[in-house]
Scaffold this active site. Sequence first.
Site, mmCIF file in Angstrom:
data_model
loop_
_atom_site.group_PDB
_atom_site.id
_atom_site.type_symbol
_atom_site.label_atom_id
_atom_site.label_comp_id
_atom_site.label_asym_id
_atom_site.label_seq_id
_atom_site.Cartn_x
_atom_site.Cartn_y
_atom_site.Cartn_z
ATOM 1 C CD GLU A 217 -2.986 -0.881 2.040
ATOM 2 O OE1 GLU A 217 -2.577 -0.595 3.233
ATOM 3 O OE2 GLU A 217 -4.118 -1.766 2.196
ATOM 4 C CD GLU B 281 -7.480 -1.349 10.673
ATOM 5 O OE1 GLU B 281 -6.647 -0.699 10.420
ATOM 6 O OE2 GLU B 281 -8.592 -0.991 11.035
ATOM 7 C CE1 TYR C 229 -0.313 -8.762 1.302
ATOM 8 C CE2 TYR C 229 0.424 -10.395 2.836
ATOM 9 C CZ TYR C 229 0.687 -9.673 1.817
ATOM 10 O OH TYR C 229 1.976 -9.572 1.061
ATOM 11 C CD GLN D 236 -3.342 -20.531 -4.508
ATOM 12 O OE1 GLN D 236 -3.388 -21.393 -3.598
ATOM 13 N NE2 GLN D 236 -2.307 -20.176 -5.035
ATOM 14 C CG ASN E 21 -5.977 -2.716 -3.903
ATOM 15 O OD1 ASN E 21 -6.186 -3.625 -4.929
ATOM 16 N ND2 ASN E 21 -5.758 -3.497 -2.801
ATOM 17 C CE1 TYR F 164 -12.504 -7.279 0.286
ATOM 18 C CE2 TYR F 164 -11.581 -5.029 -0.431
ATOM 19 C CZ TYR F 164 -11.437 -5.985 0.487
ATOM 20 O OH TYR F 164 -10.350 -6.367 1.134
#
Length: 147
Positions: free
Chosen positions: A24, A82, A85, A93, A119, A126
């Site tokens: 990031e 939060e 990752y 996968q 991103n 999402y």
Amino acid sequence: MIRPATEEDVPELLAMIRELAEFENLSNQCVCTEDDLRRVLFEPGAVVHDTLAVADDGSVVGHAIWFRTFSTFMGKTGIWLEDLYIRPAHRRQGHAGTLMADLRASTDGRVEWEVLEWNEEAIDFYQRLGARPMAGWTRYRWTLPQP
């Protein structure tokens, strides 16, 4: 497979937090230590949780660090995610989807999180889950000076 993090996982958790900060472009803001993680995750009264994505060989390939929230309007607890990752070699996968499904199943309220505007891969993921951005809200942050 997913499982709750244990105290033995702390070095791996911190490594993934640093990997995410680098991805990031926020490494200069990442000051978290192993002691910080042990305190917030495992000391009595801890309110932060970490769920791990684990490969078939037992290696940790990703994680979701989260805590409970409360909605006065809904009258229900929810979850603030939060960090989600997954290490690059293990993406696409199903690990992220499994972690998100576990969070969704852990509340009858809502699951909320932030994603950086650039991103696009995460945003697409999402949105495939059915999540949508929150229009009309501005996020504020009040950070105390670091010692």
